[in-house]
Every structure is written in C-alpha cells, then in structure tokens.
Design a protein around this motif. Structure first.
Motif, mmCIF file in Angstrom:
data_model
loop_
_atom_site.group_PDB
_atom_site.id
_atom_site.type_symbol
_atom_site.label_atom_id
_atom_site.label_comp_id
_atom_site.label_asym_id
_atom_site.label_seq_id
_atom_site.Cartn_x
_atom_site.Cartn_y
_atom_site.Cartn_z
ATOM 1 N N LEU A 95 8.688 2.969 -5.887
ATOM 2 C CA LEU A 95 8.775 2.755 -7.324
ATOM 3 C C LEU A 95 9.552 1.479 -7.645
ATOM 4 O O LEU A 95 10.512 1.137 -6.954
ATOM 5 C CB LEU A 95 9.468 3.953 -7.990
ATOM 6 N N PRO A 96 9.160 0.777 -8.718
ATOM 7 C CA PRO A 96 9.861 -0.451 -9.117
ATOM 8 C C PRO A 96 11.177 -0.115 -9.810
ATOM 9 O O PRO A 96 11.198 0.541 -10.855
ATOM 10 C CB PRO A 96 8.879 -1.132 -10.067
ATOM 11 N N MET A 134 4.807 11.030 -15.469
ATOM 12 C CA MET A 134 4.411 10.346 -14.242
ATOM 13 C C MET A 134 3.833 8.971 -14.544
ATOM 14 O O MET A 134 4.048 8.004 -13.793
ATOM 15 C CB MET A 134 3.390 11.189 -13.480
ATOM 16 N N GLY A 135 3.096 8.863 -15.649
ATOM 17 C CA GLY A 135 2.507 7.585 -16.019
ATOM 18 C C GLY A 135 3.552 6.529 -16.330
ATOM 19 O O GLY A 135 3.343 5.336 -16.070
ATOM 20 N N LEU A 140 -0.277 1.878 -13.192
ATOM 21 C CA LEU A 140 -1.377 1.562 -12.286
ATOM 22 C C LEU A 140 -0.938 0.669 -11.134
ATOM 23 O O LEU A 140 -1.278 0.914 -9.971
ATOM 24 C CB LEU A 140 -2.510 0.890 -13.068
ATOM 25 N N ARG A 141 -0.167 -0.359 -11.427
ATOM 26 C CA ARG A 141 0.269 -1.278 -10.375
ATOM 27 C C ARG A 141 1.124 -0.558 -9.337
ATOM 28 O O ARG A 141 0.940 -0.750 -8.126
ATOM 29 C CB ARG A 141 1.051 -2.431 -10.996
ATOM 30 N N SER A 142 2.043 0.281 -9.789
ATOM 31 C CA SER A 142 2.895 1.033 -8.859
ATOM 32 C C SER A 142 2.081 2.040 -8.073
ATOM 33 O O SER A 142 2.345 2.283 -6.888
ATOM 34 C CB SER A 142 4.006 1.747 -9.633
ATOM 35 N N ILE A 144 -1.090 1.742 -7.199
ATOM 36 C CA ILE A 144 -1.831 1.003 -6.177
ATOM 37 C C ILE A 144 -0.901 0.629 -5.018
ATOM 38 O O ILE A 144 -1.269 0.765 -3.844
ATOM 39 C CB ILE A 144 -2.466 -0.267 -6.788
ATOM 40 N N THR A 145 0.307 0.187 -5.349
ATOM 41 C CA THR A 145 1.293 -0.140 -4.308
ATOM 42 C C THR A 145 1.622 1.085 -3.469
ATOM 43 O O THR A 145 1.703 1.001 -2.233
ATOM 44 C CB THR A 145 2.584 -0.687 -4.948
ATOM 45 N N PHE A 146 1.809 2.213 -4.134
ATOM 46 C CA PHE A 146 2.137 3.457 -3.431
ATOM 47 C C PHE A 146 1.018 3.877 -2.490
ATOM 48 O O PHE A 146 1.253 4.160 -1.312
ATOM 49 C CB PHE A 146 2.402 4.570 -4.450
ATOM 50 N N ILE A 147 -0.210 3.903 -2.993
ATOM 51 C CA ILE A 147 -1.352 4.342 -2.184
ATOM 52 C C ILE A 147 -1.549 3.402 -0.995
ATOM 53 O O ILE A 147 -1.748 3.853 0.147
ATOM 54 C CB ILE A 147 -2.638 4.406 -3.046
ATOM 55 N N THR A 148 -1.500 2.098 -1.239
ATOM 56 C CA THR A 148 -1.679 1.121 -0.160
ATOM 57 C C THR A 148 -0.592 1.265 0.900
ATOM 58 O O THR A 148 -0.880 1.277 2.111
ATOM 59 C CB THR A 148 -1.653 -0.309 -0.726
#
Length: 248
Positions: A95-96, A134-135, A140-142, A144-148
């Motif tokens: 998380l950022p 959660m949103g 979305l950016r976080s 994508i970072t998490f999934i990747t």
C-alpha cells in the motif's frame, strides 16, 4: 515534572521499537513456519489456528503503520518512524504510505462525515461500506501493484523454494483478506456507525480484564477504545486503555 515526561517519552520510544520488532519478527517466523505445514495431513483445528494467528499478525503490520502515521512508532526519530511505517505498510499489502497517511488524517479531521474517506453514511450496508473502505486504500493503481507484486513473489517462492500454492493461499493471501475484514469491522464499522447512539464510540470510563483482553484481541485496542484514540491520537495503541487516566 518535565524530566518525568521526557522519561516517559523515552520509554515509549523503546517500547514502540521493541513492539515493532516483535510483531514483524513473529510475522516473518510464522510465515516461514506455515510454508512447512503439510496441509493434507494437518487437522482442521491446526489449520484454522494457524490462519487466525497469521491474520492477527498481519493486522499488526497495519497497526504499526498506523502508529507511524501518528508519529507514535519511534517518537524521537520521526524520519525512522516514517521509514518503518512505509516498510510495514508495504509488507502488509504494497500500500502507498502517502495516500494512506492523507486518508487517515482526513478520517481524524472529519470523523463520520462526508470528508471522511472511511465513512459511508449512517446505516450504510456493511458490504457497500467495506467495498468503499477497500477502494480508498486499494485504488486501481495500488491494486495493480499488489497483484503484480504478489504474482512475482509467489512465482519465486514456488519455483525457487518449492513452496506449495495451497500454503501461500491459506497462510498469506487468506490472512490478508481476513485482516482487512478485521480492520474494517472492529476498527471502522462498529466504532463509526450511528455514532450518536453507539457505545463503541464513547469513552471507556472503566476497564476490566475482559474488556482489555477483548480490545487487544479484536483490533489492538482500536475498536473498543476508539473514542480514546480520536481524543488522544498521540497515545500509542498499547496505552489506550489508560488514556483517560494518562490525560488527567
């Protein structure tokens, strides 16, 4: 009096550092240990207990990051305080820190109001509220970072260290999901729904052993002693049960 206050601050500094080291070490040790569990030959009780322990420790990582946002983690060294907070939040779910920090400041500035990113209106459906919650922390950016990041780490662990995918799901991904539910339900939903009539958002005028134990187990004191945290945000989580006595 001033010397006593400095002594208390120094104690808190060491206490915060020790607690951070303990939770982070237990999280790592439990994760590595869970990779050794042979799930098909394990009892359901053992698996459930392992998942719950991992969930609680995972929640602890977020609590440490939250303490960093209030400057409570390592109060005498704010640079290190923020570095450790970023690290804990990264381990928790990539998380950022800056976004979470701004969100949490707004949560304290506008509790249970339209400007509060953690609030979803009076009497809101808890499922909708959880999705909004959660949103706010997983845009979305976080996401994508998490999934990747998770795909890369899981692939490395499976290929290089032969860790079972089942173990990764049960003892890493599932505890993360359960941890988010724990933080939301005990730390956000219960304290902030229908604030005017909700006893969970009232000061604890007294504490017994049962309430303190439940407060610690449910959400590191941020559920049962939520009023105290909002009233005295610079008191560390482990001192919230004595917050009223501390300020008098």
């Amino acid at each position: 009096m001033l010397s006593l206050q400095k002594k208390a601050l120094k104690t808190d500094n060491w206490t915060g550092a020790i607690i951070t080291l303990a939770i982070a070490s237990l999280w790592i040790a439990s994760l590595v240990g869970s990779f050794q569990i042979f799930v098909p030959h394990s009892s359901w009780i053992c698996l459930i207990c392992s998942i719950l322990v991992r969930t609680y420790l995972h929640t602890g990582l977020f609590i440490l990051a939250h303490e960093s946002m209030h400057g409570n983690l390592i109060p005498q060294n704010q640079r290190l305080n923020k570095i450790v907070g970023r690290l804990m939040l990264g381990i928790y779910g990539f998380l950022p820190y800056d976004r979470c920090f701004v969100n949490h400041i707004n949560h304290h500035r506008y509790p249970s109001q339209s400007g509060d990113p953690d609030f979803h209106g009076d009497g809101a459906n808890p499922i909708h509220w959880y999705c909004k919650f959660m949103g706010e922390y997983f845009p979305l950016r976080s996401l994508i970072t998490f999934i990747t990041s998770m795909i890369v780490i899981i692939a490395i662990l499976m290929i290089a260290f032969k860790v079972s995918l089942t173990n990764l799901i049960l003892f890493w991904l599932l505890p993360l999901i359960l941890s988010s539910l724990q933080l939301f339900f005990f730390g956000t939903y219960l304290p902030h729904r229908q604030v005017d009539n909700n006893l969970n958002f009232s000061p604890r005028l007294h504490s017994d052993r049962y309430s303190i134990l439940w407060s610690f187990l449910s959400c590191y004191n941020f559920g049962h002693y939520h009023w105290e945290h909002h009233a005295y945000p610079h008191i560390p989580w482990y001192k919230l049960p004595t917050a009223l006595h501390t300020q008098t």
